[in-house]
Design a protein around this motif. Structure first.
Motif, PDB file in Angstrom:
ATOM      1  N   ARG A 160       0.800  -1.313   0.036  1.00 40.14           N
ATOM      2  CA  ARG A 160       0.073  -0.009   0.006  1.00 40.14           C
ATOM      3  C   ARG A 160       0.914   1.206  -0.138  1.00 40.14           C
ATOM      4  N   THR A 161       0.650   2.318  -0.913  1.00 36.04           N
ATOM      5  CA  THR A 161       1.152   3.420  -0.840  1.00 36.04           C
ATOM      6  C   THR A 161      -0.038   4.448  -1.064  1.00 36.04           C
ATOM      7  N   PRO A 162       0.179   5.881  -0.800  1.00 39.91           N
ATOM      8  CA  PRO A 162      -1.016   6.752  -0.805  1.00 39.91           C
ATOM      9  C   PRO A 162      -1.630   6.841  -2.061  1.00 39.91           C
ATOM     10  N   SER A 163      -1.064   6.685  -3.205  1.00 36.08           N
ATOM     11  CA  SER A 163      -1.599   6.608  -4.605  1.00 36.08           C
ATOM     12  C   SER A 163      -2.266   5.366  -4.756  1.00 36.08           C
ATOM     13  N   LEU A 164      -1.781   4.178  -4.294  1.00 31.31           N
ATOM     14  CA  LEU A 164      -2.530   3.185  -4.502  1.00 31.31           C
ATOM     15  C   LEU A 164      -3.907   2.889  -3.568  1.00 31.31           C
ATOM     16  N   SER A 165      -3.998   3.580  -2.166  1.00 33.15           N
ATOM     17  CA  SER A 165      -4.662   3.479  -1.333  1.00 33.15           C
ATOM     18  C   SER A 165      -6.321   3.513  -2.021  1.00 33.15           C
ATOM     19  N   PRO A 166      -6.716   4.587  -2.775  1.00 36.30           N
ATOM     20  CA  PRO A 166      -8.209   4.476  -3.407  1.00 36.30           C
ATOM     21  C   PRO A 166      -8.308   3.034  -4.168  1.00 36.30           C
ATOM     22  N   TYR A 167      -7.570   2.639  -4.708  1.00 38.01           N
ATOM     23  CA  TYR A 167      -7.636   1.326  -5.498  1.00 38.01           C
ATOM     24  C   TYR A 167      -7.885   0.298  -4.749  1.00 38.01           C
ATOM     25  N   ILE A 168      -7.125   0.185  -3.590  1.00 39.88           N
ATOM     26  CA  ILE A 168      -7.198  -0.841  -2.648  1.00 39.88           C
ATOM     27  C   ILE A 168      -8.463  -0.695  -2.038  1.00 39.88           C
ATOM     28  N   ASP A 169      -9.080   0.083  -1.639  1.00 40.95           N
ATOM     29  CA  ASP A 169     -10.373   0.289  -1.033  1.00 40.95           C
ATOM     30  C   ASP A 169     -11.346   0.015  -1.805  1.00 40.95           C
ATOM     31  N   LEU A 170     -11.206   0.167  -3.220  1.00 43.69           N
ATOM     32  CA  LEU A 170     -12.078  -0.019  -3.942  1.00 43.69           C
ATOM     33  C   LEU A 170     -12.743  -1.618  -4.175  1.00 43.69           C
ATOM     34  N   LEU A 171     -11.706  -2.239  -4.095  1.00 42.46           N
ATOM     35  CA  LEU A 171     -11.726  -3.920  -3.981  1.00 42.46           C
ATOM     36  C   LEU A 171     -11.910  -4.311  -2.397  1.00 42.46           C
ATOM     37  N   GLY A 172     -11.422  -3.743  -1.520  1.00 44.93           N
ATOM     38  CA  GLY A 172     -11.498  -3.926  -0.235  1.00 44.93           C
ATOM     39  C   GLY A 172     -12.949  -3.652   0.265  1.00 44.93           C
ATOM     40  N   ASP A 173     -13.741  -2.785  -0.218  1.00 42.60           N
ATOM     41  CA  ASP A 173     -15.132  -2.390   0.046  1.00 42.60           C
ATOM     42  C   ASP A 173     -16.005  -3.456  -0.622  1.00 42.60           C
ATOM     43  N   GLN A 174     -15.501  -4.178  -1.563  1.00 40.70           N
ATOM     44  CA  GLN A 174     -16.456  -4.967  -2.421  1.00 40.70           C
ATOM     45  C   GLN A 174     -15.545  -6.122  -2.963  1.00 40.70           C
ATOM     46  N   PRO A 175     -15.002  -7.195  -1.999  1.00 41.56           N
ATOM     47  CA  PRO A 175     -14.127  -8.357  -2.328  1.00 41.56           C
ATOM     48  C   PRO A 175     -14.829  -9.425  -3.131  1.00 41.56           C
ATOM     49  N   ASP A 176     -15.348  -9.143  -4.295  1.00 44.60           N
ATOM     50  CA  ASP A 176     -16.166 -10.065  -4.881  1.00 44.60           C
ATOM     51  C   ASP A 176     -15.700 -10.020  -6.291  1.00 44.60           C
ATOM     52  N   SER A 177     -16.529 -10.752  -7.287  1.00 41.21           N
ATOM     53  CA  SER A 177     -16.321 -10.641  -8.601  1.00 41.21           C
ATOM     54  C   SER A 177     -16.645  -9.164  -9.211  1.00 41.21           C
ATOM     55  N   ASP A 178     -17.511  -8.515  -8.654  1.00 38.32           N
ATOM     56  CA  ASP A 178     -18.029  -7.573  -9.141  1.00 38.32           C
ATOM     57  C   ASP A 178     -16.955  -6.390  -8.709  1.00 38.32           C
ATOM     58  N   GLY A 179     -16.334  -6.580  -7.627  1.00 39.89           N
ATOM     59  CA  GLY A 179     -15.414  -5.455  -7.131  1.00 39.89           C
ATOM     60  C   GLY A 179     -14.092  -5.627  -8.028  1.00 39.89           C
ATOM     61  N   LEU A 180     -13.789  -6.933  -8.502  1.00 41.83           N
ATOM     62  CA  LEU A 180     -12.655  -7.244  -9.364  1.00 41.83           C
ATOM     63  C   LEU A 180     -12.876  -6.651 -10.532  1.00 41.83           C
ATOM     64  N   ARG A 181     -14.019  -6.830 -11.093  1.00 42.77           N
ATOM     65  CA  ARG A 181     -14.383  -5.983 -12.520  1.00 42.77           C
ATOM     66  C   ARG A 181     -14.170  -4.598 -12.464  1.00 42.77           C
TER      67      ARG A 181
END
Length: 410
Positions: A160-181
């Motif tokens: 994790r870095t500050p620039s990566l955090s929004p993308y990590i949270d995008l999947l972390g908030d929806q850890p399923d196939s839709d989140g991966l998509r």
């Protein structure tokens, strides 16, 4: 049965030694050699060594004898599989293949648009699906299938870095196939300026993780290697979402329609439906059609199954749901000289990958050296094969699928 002469494809990611050594030719080869094709694809068909006739023409001249009446009717007098030896020195492009329905639709659409079948922007040069199975001959490294998203979140948290955090949270908030998509779509469509600012931070974080001997060292090393080879490529980010696999000799993975994958390094036997349809997602200078790729991708996730095949007497068979093909292997250890009966009644291509063997039938016998292959028509009676000499020997047998379910998964 007939000895075959086969084409070698000189893609840039290939090896200058592997296929040359396999065929007993001078090493190194003058240019990279990536794939040895054995089959009846119009792009590079095999030829009968005795007559020079292409395998396509051979089948067309007498399809019922060559394929068997049922297979000739089912596949339109066309051999439905293609067998290859892959020599992967550098990573292949990130790619997926369409289902039967998607391939037929895409082919018809591009034909109507008048796009040449060999054009760089053509996605569908063939009207058929391209499921495939790859079986390692050496240690074989690959990315294949979307990893369980909870594991991917753990990996992303580790770098994790500050620039990566929004993308990590995008999947972390929806850890399923839709989140991966959602995450994959976001990353694959990032502007180049965003990629060029995001990737250096990721590389620094990967270096730190490796120095700490972290849990995801192999994944970080792959990201660094891909980033060095393909600077500024969104496929480097996409690689973070896929299972990182190391196959041992004899281990195989099956890649059905929609499976995102990239082969990284090693030598393998690959069997696939007789098609060259590829939708690329990065790690390549070639054409990338993001909307079409997203249309065919399967975002189901989890561990990628690895198989060593099922024992059927002396045969080890790698069974899949692909109606177009079936791959089997016979292996002899040192001083094992047993003669083995091969399956019959279906069209087959047999390739020797280690040692040498003799194949015999009612009409005679053929010596099959390492790297060489034979075509066996469906009408041929049962053949028997035995190793020559005292060392190890191995052959692979490619044929049509034994079952008859329709192949269309998307």
């Amino acid at each position: 049965m007939e000895l075959l002469r086969n084409a070698v494809r000189p893609y840039a990611w290939g090896s200058r030694t592997t296929i040359a050594e396999l065929l007993g030719k001078p090493v190194p080869a003058p240019h990279p050699e990536a794939e040895l094709w054995m089959g009846a694809h119009p792009g590079d068909p095999s030829h009968l060594a005795r007559t020079g006739l292409s395998l396509i023409d051979c089948i067309e001249a007498d399809p019922e004898r060559q394929l068997g009446a049922e297979n000739a009717a089912r596949w339109g007098n066309r051999l439905p599989f293609l067998l290859k030896i892959l020599a992967v020195e550098e990573p292949l492009s990130l790619q997926a293949h369409p289902s039967a329905a998607q391939a037929a639709d895409g082919y018809a659409r591009e034909e109507a648009l008048g796009i040449a079948r060999d054009a760089g922007e053509r996605n569908y040069p063939d009207p058929t699906a391209k499921p495939e199975l790859v079986c390692a001959l050496t240690e074989f490294h690959a990315l294949a299938g979307f990893r369980d998203p909870h594991r991917t979140v753990a990996l992303l948290d580790a770098v994790r870095t500050p620039s990566l955090s929004p993308y990590i949270d995008l999947l972390g908030d929806q850890p399923d196939s839709d989140g991966l998509r959602a995450l994959f779509t976001t990353w694959i469509t990032l502007p180049q300026t965003s990629l060029e600012s995001l990737l250096p931070d990721l590389f620094d974080a990967c270096v730190r993780h490796m120095k700490e001997h972290g849990e995801f060292t192999a994944e970080c090393q792959t990201v660094l290697e891909l980033g060095e080879r393909y600077p500024g490529d969104a496929g480097v980010l996409a690689a973070l979402l896929l299972n990182r696999l190391v196959l041992g000799p004899g281990e195989a993975i099956y890649l059905p329609a929609g499976n995102l994958h990239a082969y990284l390094h090693g030598t393998a036997v690959e069997i696939l439906a007789n098609s060259d349809n590829i939708l690329r997602g990065g790690l390549t200078p070639k054409h990338v059609d993001v909307p079409e790729l997203l249309r065919v991708l399967d975002f189901r996730c989890g561990d990628m199954p690895v198989t060593t095949g099922d024992h059927d007497g002396e045969l080890r068979t790698y069974r899949t749901d692909a109606a177009e093909f079936e791959l089997s292997r016979i292996e002899w250890q040192d001083d094992d000289r047993a003669e083995v009966a091969m399956p019959s009644g279906r069209p087959q291509i047999v390739v020797c990958t280690e040692g040498s063997v003799t194949v015999r039938g009612d009409s005679g016998e053929v010596a099959l050296a390492r790297g060489h292959s034979i075509w066996v028509p469906a009408a041929d009676p049962e053949l028997k094969v035995r190793p020559d000499g005292s060392g190890r020997a191995q052959i692979f047998i490619a044929t049509v699928g034994a079952e008859s379910p329709a192949h269309d998964t998307l």
